[in-house]
Design a protein around this motif. Structure first.
Motif, PDB file in Angstrom:
ATOM      1  N   THR A   1       0.891  -1.271   0.045  1.00 41.38           N
ATOM      2  CA  THR A   1       0.155   0.043  -0.043  1.00 41.38           C
ATOM      3  C   THR A   1       1.139   1.301  -0.121  1.00 41.38           C
ATOM      4  O   THR A   1       1.964   1.124   0.334  1.00 41.38           O
ATOM      5  N   ALA A   2       0.098   2.400   0.017  1.00 41.35           N
ATOM      6  CA  ALA A   2       0.845   3.615  -0.286  1.00 41.35           C
ATOM      7  C   ALA A   2       1.917   3.934   1.195  1.00 41.35           C
ATOM      8  O   ALA A   2       2.838   4.218   0.992  1.00 41.35           O
ATOM      9  N   PRO A   3       1.067   3.883   2.319  1.00 38.70           N
ATOM     10  CA  PRO A   3       1.592   3.862   3.449  1.00 38.70           C
ATOM     11  C   PRO A   3       3.103   2.901   3.679  1.00 38.70           C
ATOM     12  O   PRO A   3       4.260   3.562   4.026  1.00 38.70           O
ATOM     13  N   ASP A   4       3.068   1.691   3.218  1.00 38.59           N
ATOM     14  CA  ASP A   4       4.069   0.842   3.273  1.00 38.59           C
ATOM     15  C   ASP A   4       5.360   1.268   2.053  1.00 38.59           C
ATOM     16  O   ASP A   4       6.311   1.222   2.948  1.00 38.59           O
ATOM     17  N   ILE A   5       4.845   1.675   1.084  1.00 42.60           N
ATOM     18  CA  ILE A   5       5.945   2.109   0.492  1.00 42.60           C
ATOM     19  C   ILE A   5       6.566   3.402   0.931  1.00 42.60           C
ATOM     20  O   ILE A   5       7.955   3.415   0.915  1.00 42.60           O
ATOM     21  N   THR A   6       5.901   4.240   1.450  1.00 38.36           N
ATOM     22  CA  THR A   6       6.534   5.404   2.001  1.00 38.36           C
ATOM     23  C   THR A   6       7.440   5.132   3.171  1.00 38.36           C
ATOM     24  O   THR A   6       8.599   5.371   3.341  1.00 38.36           O
ATOM     25  N   VAL A   7       6.937   4.080   4.119  1.00 37.23           N
ATOM     26  CA  VAL A   7       7.615   3.789   5.052  1.00 37.23           C
ATOM     27  C   VAL A   7       9.044   2.982   4.570  1.00 37.23           C
ATOM     28  O   VAL A   7      10.201   3.498   5.212  1.00 37.23           O
ATOM     29  N   ARG A   8       8.891   2.164   3.688  1.00 37.93           N
ATOM     30  CA  ARG A   8      10.023   1.455   3.272  1.00 37.93           C
ATOM     31  C   ARG A   8      11.253   2.454   2.782  1.00 37.93           C
ATOM     32  O   ARG A   8      12.448   2.185   2.815  1.00 37.93           O
ATOM     33  N   ILE A   9      10.921   3.231   2.159  1.00 33.87           N
ATOM     34  CA  ILE A   9      11.728   4.371   1.345  1.00 33.87           C
ATOM     35  C   ILE A   9      12.387   5.221   2.488  1.00 33.87           C
ATOM     36  O   ILE A   9      13.726   5.266   2.357  1.00 33.87           O
TER      37      ILE A   9
ATOM     38  N   LYS B   1     -11.738  -2.415   1.376  1.00 33.27           N
ATOM     39  CA  LYS B   1     -10.774  -2.839   2.389  1.00 33.27           C
ATOM     40  C   LYS B   1      -9.728  -1.693   2.343  1.00 33.27           C
ATOM     41  O   LYS B   1      -8.836  -1.624   3.350  1.00 33.27           O
ATOM     42  N   GLY B   2      -9.623  -0.708   1.580  1.00 37.77           N
ATOM     43  CA  GLY B   2      -8.381   0.364   1.393  1.00 37.77           C
ATOM     44  C   GLY B   2      -8.591   1.338   0.240  1.00 37.77           C
ATOM     45  O   GLY B   2      -9.299   0.882  -0.694  1.00 37.77           O
ATOM     46  N   ALA B   3      -7.606   2.169   0.300  1.00 40.17           N
ATOM     47  CA  ALA B   3      -7.599   3.235  -0.924  1.00 40.17           C
ATOM     48  C   ALA B   3      -7.191   2.504  -2.225  1.00 40.17           C
ATOM     49  O   ALA B   3      -7.843   2.951  -3.220  1.00 40.17           O
ATOM     50  N   SER B   4      -6.536   1.711  -1.995  1.00 35.26           N
ATOM     51  CA  SER B   4      -5.865   0.879  -3.371  1.00 35.26           C
ATOM     52  C   SER B   4      -7.116   0.242  -3.996  1.00 35.26           C
ATOM     53  O   SER B   4      -7.181   0.213  -5.386  1.00 35.26           O
ATOM     54  N   GLU B   5      -7.906  -0.654  -3.234  1.00 35.63           N
ATOM     55  CA  GLU B   5      -8.926  -1.393  -3.392  1.00 35.63           C
ATOM     56  C   GLU B   5     -10.213  -0.375  -4.309  1.00 35.63           C
ATOM     57  O   GLU B   5     -10.599  -0.824  -5.167  1.00 35.63           O
ATOM     58  N   SER B   6     -10.121   0.773  -3.434  1.00 40.41           N
ATOM     59  CA  SER B   6     -11.248   1.635  -4.092  1.00 40.41           C
ATOM     60  C   SER B   6     -11.083   1.995  -5.318  1.00 40.41           C
ATOM     61  O   SER B   6     -11.758   2.372  -6.034  1.00 40.41           O
ATOM     62  N   ALA B   7      -9.769   2.638  -5.539  1.00 33.57           N
ATOM     63  CA  ALA B   7      -9.275   2.951  -7.068  1.00 33.57           C
ATOM     64  C   ALA B   7      -9.307   1.744  -7.947  1.00 33.57           C
ATOM     65  O   ALA B   7      -9.842   2.292  -8.893  1.00 33.57           O
ATOM     66  N   ASN B   8      -9.174   0.618  -7.591  1.00 37.19           N
ATOM     67  CA  ASN B   8      -9.325  -0.432  -8.656  1.00 37.19           C
ATOM     68  C   ASN B   8     -10.753  -0.412  -9.071  1.00 37.19           C
ATOM     69  O   ASN B   8     -10.739  -1.090  -9.983  1.00 37.19           O
ATOM     70  N   ALA B   9     -11.436  -0.157  -7.970  1.00 37.83           N
ATOM     71  CA  ALA B   9     -13.146  -0.644  -8.208  1.00 37.83           C
ATOM     72  C   ALA B   9     -13.400   0.563  -9.251  1.00 37.83           C
ATOM     73  O   ALA B   9     -14.304   0.112 -10.246  1.00 37.83           O
ATOM     74  N   VAL B  10     -12.825   1.823  -9.243  1.00 37.49           N
ATOM     75  CA  VAL B  10     -13.168   2.743 -10.484  1.00 37.49           C
ATOM     76  C   VAL B  10     -12.473   2.281 -11.551  1.00 37.49           C
ATOM     77  O   VAL B  10     -13.415   2.087 -12.758  1.00 37.49           O
ATOM     78  N   LEU B  11     -11.326   1.706 -11.573  1.00 39.02           N
ATOM     79  CA  LEU B  11     -10.618   1.226 -12.857  1.00 39.02           C
ATOM     80  C   LEU B  11     -11.537   0.152 -13.433  1.00 39.02           C
ATOM     81  O   LEU B  11     -11.413  -0.170 -14.852  1.00 39.02           O
ATOM     82  N   GLY B  12     -11.902  -0.773 -12.470  1.00 40.05           N
ATOM     83  CA  GLY B  12     -12.669  -1.888 -13.148  1.00 40.05           C
ATOM     84  C   GLY B  12     -14.120  -1.527 -13.504  1.00 40.05           C
ATOM     85  O   GLY B  12     -14.835  -2.595 -13.753  1.00 40.05           O
ATOM     86  N   LYS B  13     -14.658  -0.357 -13.420  1.00 34.39           N
ATOM     87  CA  LYS B  13     -15.876  -0.001 -13.754  1.00 34.39           C
ATOM     88  C   LYS B  13     -16.811  -0.705 -12.656  1.00 34.39           C
ATOM     89  O   LYS B  13     -18.182  -0.934 -13.054  1.00 34.39           O
TER      90      LYS B  13
ATOM     91  N   ALA C   1     -14.840   7.621  -7.149  1.00 33.12           N
ATOM     92  CA  ALA C   1     -14.008   7.497  -5.688  1.00 33.12           C
ATOM     93  C   ALA C   1     -13.293   8.901  -5.259  1.00 33.12           C
ATOM     94  O   ALA C   1     -12.982   9.736  -6.138  1.00 33.12           O
ATOM     95  N   LEU C   2     -13.154   8.777  -3.902  1.00 32.05           N
ATOM     96  CA  LEU C   2     -12.199   9.949  -3.597  1.00 32.05           C
ATOM     97  C   LEU C   2     -11.131   8.916  -3.144  1.00 32.05           C
ATOM     98  O   LEU C   2     -11.052   7.976  -2.191  1.00 32.05           O
ATOM     99  N   THR C   3      -9.988   9.216  -3.591  1.00 34.55           N
ATOM    100  CA  THR C   3      -8.549   8.464  -3.155  1.00 34.55           C
ATOM    101  C   THR C   3      -7.464   9.307  -3.092  1.00 34.55           C
ATOM    102  O   THR C   3      -7.460  10.420  -3.506  1.00 34.55           O
ATOM    103  N   ILE C   4      -6.396   8.983  -2.172  1.00 27.98           N
ATOM    104  CA  ILE C   4      -5.478   9.926  -1.821  1.00 27.98           C
ATOM    105  C   ILE C   4      -4.417   9.727  -3.106  1.00 27.98           C
ATOM    106  O   ILE C   4      -4.347   8.895  -3.935  1.00 27.98           O
ATOM    107  N   SER C   5      -3.782  10.848  -3.316  1.00 28.73           N
ATOM    108  CA  SER C   5      -3.039  10.954  -4.529  1.00 28.73           C
ATOM    109  C   SER C   5      -1.878  10.276  -4.566  1.00 28.73           C
ATOM    110  O   SER C   5      -1.659   9.656  -5.707  1.00 28.73           O
ATOM    111  N   SER C   6      -1.161   9.429  -3.440  1.00 30.25           N
ATOM    112  CA  SER C   6      -0.350   8.516  -3.681  1.00 30.25           C
ATOM    113  C   SER C   6      -0.902   7.317  -4.173  1.00 30.25           C
ATOM    114  O   SER C   6      -0.184   6.439  -4.883  1.00 30.25           O
ATOM    115  N   VAL C   7      -1.914   6.985  -4.191  1.00 25.49           N
ATOM    116  CA  VAL C   7      -2.673   5.989  -4.666  1.00 25.49           C
ATOM    117  C   VAL C   7      -3.102   6.170  -6.182  1.00 25.49           C
ATOM    118  O   VAL C   7      -2.938   5.307  -7.017  1.00 25.49           O
ATOM    119  N   SER C   8      -3.740   7.360  -6.378  1.00 23.40           N
ATOM    120  CA  SER C   8      -4.387   7.762  -7.445  1.00 23.40           C
ATOM    121  C   SER C   8      -3.589   8.184  -8.948  1.00 23.40           C
ATOM    122  O   SER C   8      -3.639   8.097  -9.936  1.00 23.40           O
TER     123      SER C   8
END
Length: 323
Positions: free
Chosen positions: A42-50, A185-197, A202-209
């Protein structure tokens, strides 16, 4: 007697200062665990790992990222709040930790009492998105379609009670429109829901969208921050689109269990700030769609406290009760 007492106090203060200096010099003496209350990838996970990679080099000890997702982020926060206050357990604290203080009757922690907030890392604006081929021109076009088809359109969020959910409901209330809420279950899944029609918007955080927007798969209609996002300069704010009272921004940072010795807190703070001024680190974080804020302890704590107040206002405005 007074002289002796004063001398004793001075000696005690000197002893504490020496002890604090020794703690700062000795720390860290072993690997550090950084808890992330969200799933890997997820976006928070990537931020932390960097950030963890850079801080490992500065502190000369491994900073090991451990994902503890679940219960809307409350599980990881609870574990961090109960961890020993010795500087060897960190937690990625973010806006949802503050939101959950009001969304849940018993979140299992107090974000302002159980943690020392070392500093903010990034800011992610919330973006109103639709599929790029949806035919929806802009935010006003979306609102008009919802007026013409009450309850026919649907939107995704990262879960019931999340800022994205409440923000969308506030938009609906402000525009006098209706849409079906579909929680994920999370911002990534909500963005994918829009992508998949599966949903219309959706409202998604910029790091995801942002990666999907740049890739031409999602279309950004508006950002919910008070000002335009520097990565999306052509996208208007909601206020510019005619919705002036919805401003959502998601912050993420580093916190320690309350009671962690001040010299250790300072050592961690110095390492965090040093990592975040590194151009390479900043470039990686920004490529992940975030804006690097590198805020200090007081400012970051204030942003979390403000989120608690904002959540209360939003809950009242849309009649949401704590779970």
């Amino acid at each position: 007697m007074q002289t002796l007492t004063r001398r004793s106090l001075l000696l005690a203060a000197a002893g504490l200062a020496l002890h604090g200096a020794a703690l700062a010099q000795e720390y860290p003496a072993r690997p550090i665990k950084w808890l992330v209350p969200y799933l890997a990838g997820t976006a928070p996970d990537i931020t932390v790992r960097i950030t963890a990679e850079a801080m490992s080099q500065i502190l000369k000890q491994p900073v090991v990222v451990e994902n503890k997702g679940g219960a809307a982020g409350n599980l990881g926060a609870q574990l961090a709040a109960r961890a020993p206050a010795d500087g060897y357990t960190w937690v990625y604290s973010a806006t949802p930790m503050a939101t959950n203080m009001r969304m849940y009757r018993k979140p299992g922690y107090d974000v302002m009492k159980d943690f020392i907030h070392v500093g903010g890392i990034t800011r992610s604006d919330v973006v109103l998105v639709v599929a790029a081929d949806s035919g929806i021109r802009d935010a006003k076009d979306l609102f008009e379609r919802m007026r013409q088809q009450p309850g026919k359109l649907s939107y995704a969020s990262g879960g019931v009670g999340t800022p994205a959910h409440m923000g969308a409901e506030l938009i609906l209330k402000t525009t006098g429109t209706q849409a079906l809420h579909v929680p994920y279950k999370g911002a990534s899944e909500s963005a994918n829901a829009v992508l998949g029609k599966q949903v219309d918007f959706a409202l998604t955080i910029s790091s995801v969208s942002l990666p999907h927007i740049n890739g031409g798969k999602l279309k950004a209609l508006a950002v919910t921050a008070p000002t335009r996002n520097p990565r999306l300069p052509e996208v208007p704010t909601l206020a510019e689109a005619g919705i002036p009272n919805v401003a959502l921004v998601s912050y993420g940072g580093l916190s320690l269990p309350a009671g962690t010795p001040a010299p250790i807190v300072q050592r961690v703070s110095d390492a965090l700030q040093k990592a975040l001024v590194d151009p390479g680190v900043r470039a990686k974080l920004e490529a992940n769609g975030a804006v690097v804020v590198a805020s200090k302890s007081v400012e970051y704590a204030q942003s979390l406290e403000s989120e608690i107040v904002l959540t209360e206002k939003m809950m009242k405005a849309i009649n949401v009760t704590a779970q």
